[in-house]
Scaffold this active site. Structure first.
Site, PDB file in Angstrom:
ATOM      1  N   LYS A  79       0.778  -1.169  -0.079  1.00  0.00           N
ATOM      2  CA  LYS A  79       0.015  -0.004  -0.069  1.00  0.00           C
ATOM      3  C   LYS A  79       0.836   1.256  -0.032  1.00  0.00           C
ATOM      4  O   LYS A  79       0.322   2.472  -0.437  1.00  0.00           O
ATOM      5  CB  LYS A  79      -0.929   0.136   1.401  1.00  0.00           C
ATOM      6  N   ASP A 115     -10.394   3.451   2.274  1.00  0.00           N
ATOM      7  CA  ASP A 115     -10.738   2.741   3.797  1.00  0.00           C
ATOM      8  C   ASP A 115     -11.355   3.668   4.824  1.00  0.00           C
ATOM      9  O   ASP A 115     -12.166   3.185   5.468  1.00  0.00           O
ATOM     10  CB  ASP A 115      -9.304   2.465   4.509  1.00  0.00           C
ATOM     11  N   ALA A 143      -4.467   1.071   9.123  1.00  0.00           N
ATOM     12  CA  ALA A 143      -5.929   1.059   9.384  1.00  0.00           C
ATOM     13  C   ALA A 143      -6.161   2.186  10.173  1.00  0.00           C
ATOM     14  O   ALA A 143      -7.299   2.850  10.014  1.00  0.00           O
ATOM     15  CB  ALA A 143      -6.598  -0.280   9.835  1.00  0.00           C
ATOM     16  N   LEU A 233     -12.656  -3.902  13.404  1.00  0.00           N
ATOM     17  CA  LEU A 233     -12.004  -3.932  11.999  1.00  0.00           C
ATOM     18  C   LEU A 233     -12.147  -5.060  11.543  1.00  0.00           C
ATOM     19  O   LEU A 233     -12.295  -5.459  10.306  1.00  0.00           O
ATOM     20  CB  LEU A 233     -11.072  -2.863  11.727  1.00  0.00           C
ATOM     21  N   GLY A 255     -15.692  -5.650  11.206  1.00  0.00           N
ATOM     22  CA  GLY A 255     -15.211  -5.078   9.898  1.00  0.00           C
ATOM     23  C   GLY A 255     -15.751  -5.524   8.571  1.00  0.00           C
ATOM     24  O   GLY A 255     -15.240  -4.774   7.616  1.00  0.00           O
TER      25      GLY A 255
HETATM   26  P1  NDP Z   1      -0.861  -2.829  10.729  1.00  0.00           P
HETATM   27  O1  NDP Z   1       0.275  -4.131  10.587  1.00  0.00           O
HETATM   28  O2  NDP Z   1      -0.287  -1.602   9.933  1.00  0.00           O
HETATM   29  O3  NDP Z   1      -1.025  -2.481  12.232  1.00  0.00           O
HETATM   30  C1  NDP Z   1      -1.097  -3.441  13.247  1.00  0.00           C
HETATM   31  C2  NDP Z   1      -1.574  -2.914  14.508  1.00  0.00           C
HETATM   32  O4  NDP Z   1      -1.928  -3.926  15.565  1.00  0.00           O
HETATM   33  C3  NDP Z   1      -0.732  -1.913  14.982  1.00  0.00           C
HETATM   34  O5  NDP Z   1      -1.370  -1.190  15.936  1.00  0.00           O
HETATM   35  C4  NDP Z   1      -0.053  -3.085  16.028  1.00  0.00           C
HETATM   36  O6  NDP Z   1       0.691  -2.713  17.120  1.00  0.00           O
HETATM   37  C5  NDP Z   1      -1.285  -3.800  16.414  1.00  0.00           C
HETATM   38  N1  NDP Z   1      -0.801  -5.211  17.077  1.00  0.00           N
HETATM   39  C6  NDP Z   1      -0.428  -6.099  16.129  1.00  0.00           C
HETATM   40  N2  NDP Z   1      -0.296  -7.314  17.099  1.00  0.00           N
HETATM   41  C7  NDP Z   1      -0.639  -6.946  18.202  1.00  0.00           C
HETATM   42  C8  NDP Z   1      -0.599  -7.737  19.565  1.00  0.00           C
HETATM   43  N3  NDP Z   1      -0.188  -9.036  19.665  1.00  0.00           N
HETATM   44  N4  NDP Z   1      -0.989  -7.048  20.703  1.00  0.00           N
HETATM   45  C9  NDP Z   1      -1.423  -5.646  20.451  1.00  0.00           C
HETATM   46  N5  NDP Z   1      -1.319  -4.971  19.312  1.00  0.00           N
HETATM   47  C10 NDP Z   1      -0.783  -5.689  18.291  1.00  0.00           C
HETATM   48  O7  NDP Z   1      -2.126  -3.546  10.074  1.00  0.00           O
HETATM   49  P2  NDP Z   1      -3.469  -2.761   9.823  1.00  0.00           P
HETATM   50  O8  NDP Z   1      -3.398  -1.383  10.545  1.00  0.00           O
HETATM   51  O9  NDP Z   1      -3.299  -2.557   8.290  1.00  0.00           O
HETATM   52  O10 NDP Z   1      -4.480  -3.767   9.995  1.00  0.00           O
HETATM   53  C11 NDP Z   1      -4.957  -3.851  11.328  1.00  0.00           C
HETATM   54  C12 NDP Z   1      -6.344  -4.598  11.369  1.00  0.00           C
HETATM   55  O11 NDP Z   1      -7.141  -4.013  10.621  1.00  0.00           O
HETATM   56  C13 NDP Z   1      -6.149  -6.017  10.569  1.00  0.00           C
HETATM   57  O12 NDP Z   1      -6.707  -6.909  11.244  1.00  0.00           O
HETATM   58  C14 NDP Z   1      -6.828  -5.798   9.164  1.00  0.00           C
HETATM   59  O13 NDP Z   1      -7.470  -7.094   8.755  1.00  0.00           O
HETATM   60  C15 NDP Z   1      -7.905  -4.945   9.563  1.00  0.00           C
HETATM   61  N6  NDP Z   1      -8.406  -4.201   8.387  1.00  0.00           N
HETATM   62  C16 NDP Z   1      -9.822  -4.286   7.994  1.00  0.00           C
HETATM   63  C17 NDP Z   1     -10.276  -3.405   6.897  1.00  0.00           C
HETATM   64  C18 NDP Z   1     -11.704  -3.751   6.690  1.00  0.00           C
HETATM   65  O14 NDP Z   1     -11.990  -3.385   5.418  1.00  0.00           O
HETATM   66  N7  NDP Z   1     -12.525  -4.235   7.699  1.00  0.00           N
HETATM   67  C19 NDP Z   1      -9.223  -2.520   6.340  1.00  0.00           C
HETATM   68  C20 NDP Z   1      -8.028  -2.565   6.698  1.00  0.00           C
HETATM   69  C21 NDP Z   1      -7.539  -3.458   7.789  1.00  0.00           C
HETATM   70  P3  NDP Z   1       2.313  -1.955  17.177  1.00  0.00           P
HETATM   71  O15 NDP Z   1       2.131  -0.728  16.636  1.00  0.00           O
HETATM   72  O16 NDP Z   1       2.478  -2.114  18.564  1.00  0.00           O
HETATM   73  O17 NDP Z   1       2.869  -3.097  16.397  1.00  0.00           O
END
Ligand code: NDP
Length: 291
Positions: A79, A115, A143, A233, A255
């Protein structure tokens, strides 16, 4: 020498094409949703996954310049990487630093993100209640950034960003404040966010927790003292977060609505036609209930 993304032979000969670029991309529900939409509108268009390795992003964008390609979606992990190879990215999407939709205008390849608006549309009537509200955004990834910006642009009074890593949450806070100087933004740990629930009108779970079966929830909702809106989401399954929201009778959304509406907006960019939402929703629900 860089290798080119491989197109299936049948795809090369098809009429109008739309791709989704990602890696891996086989699990995406977008082909199902968009091909059902094309069929419903009797359009001879095909939406196809294109698995693109990191060093093939530029080549993949060249494939999109073929005259029968109408556009594309872009998913993880491309992206951001795809942006320098496009001809035009509007200011708002450039600010987000990522695009999920590529479309053609006047022979140029343009990029945007659907989004944020997809999220807002998924709220339905709740969208009208955003002005002057405050809430908790859990997560600070891609997201969260799109959703945070969409919420800030909807006239909310303030939000608290709670994330596992503080630095990422702080970056998002600074970005939002730059664009929305009047917004009240707090930032802190997941625990701190949890403690603020009793002051919230809504809570959005935007971490990837819940993608895998058995994942725990990032926070507990038990201190939400009144009926606040809880949105997750993740659409793949009822997450631990969503299950708790349901157990304690909070209004809640998963989501799926965001997936549907970001897709519908992309569909409209490519085709100029209104997306058949009911058809798209039906195929998504059918697929998700069968896994
Ligand atoms: P990113 O990889 O950019 O961000 C992931 C986020 O999750 C960060 O804030 C990260 O924290 C956190 N995280 C990951 N693992 C853990 C954990 N074990 N404990 C606590 N926090 C955690 O992903 P995206 O933002 O692109 O996507 C996030 C979610 O949103 C996904 O599940 C995706 O499927 C969903 N989504 C849904 C959409 C929809 O259309 N419904 C569209 C886009 C996304 P840290 O910063 O500390 O790593």
């Amino acid at each position: 020498m860089k290798s080119s993304p491989v197109l299936e032979p049948g795809i090369r000969g098809a009429g109008h094409l739309v791709f989704i670029l990602g890696h891996p991309v086989g699990h995406s529900l977008s082909p199902l949703m968009h091909n059902a939409a094309f069929r419903a509108l009797q359009m001879s268009w095909v939406y196809s996954p294109l698995d693109v390795a990191k060093d093939q992003v530029q080549n993949a964008v060249e494939v999109l310049r073929s005259s029968n390609v109408e556009g594309a979606n872009v998913t993880i992990p491309h992206k951001e990487e795809v942006m320098p190879f496009l001809d035009h990215v509007p200011k708002e999407s450039a600010w987000l630093g990522s695009v999920n939709t590529i479309y053609r205008r006047n022979g140029k390849l343009c990029g945007t993100s659907t989004d944020g608006e997809g999220f807002l549309r998924s709220l339905g009537l709740w969208r009208r209640k955003l002005r002057g509200s405050q809430g908790l955004l859990i997560g600070a990834g891609g997201a969260a950034k799109a959703v945070g910006e969409a919420l800030a642009g909807s006239g909310i009074k303030g939000l608290f960003i709670a994330n596992r890593s503080f630095g990422r949450a702080l970056n998002l806070t600074r970005l939002l404040l730059k664009r929305h100087p009047g917004l009240k933004v707090g930032v802190g740990s997941l625990k701190e966010g949890e403690r603020l629930l009793n002051q919230c009108d809504w809570v959005v779970q935007s971490t990837s927790l819940g993608l895998k079966a058995g994942d725990s929830a990032p926070i507990s909702l038990k201190s939400a003292r009144r009926a606040i809106l809880a949105v997750d989401l993740v659409y793949h399954r009822p997450t631990a977060f969503l299950q708790e929201a349901r157990r304690i009778h909070l209004p809640n959304l998963d989501g799926l609505g965001m997936l549907l509406h970001q897709g519908a907006l992309a569909f409209e960019y490519w085709t100029g036609r209104k997306a058949p939402l009911a058809v798209m929703r039906r195929v998504l629900l059918r697929r998700l209930s069968s896994v």
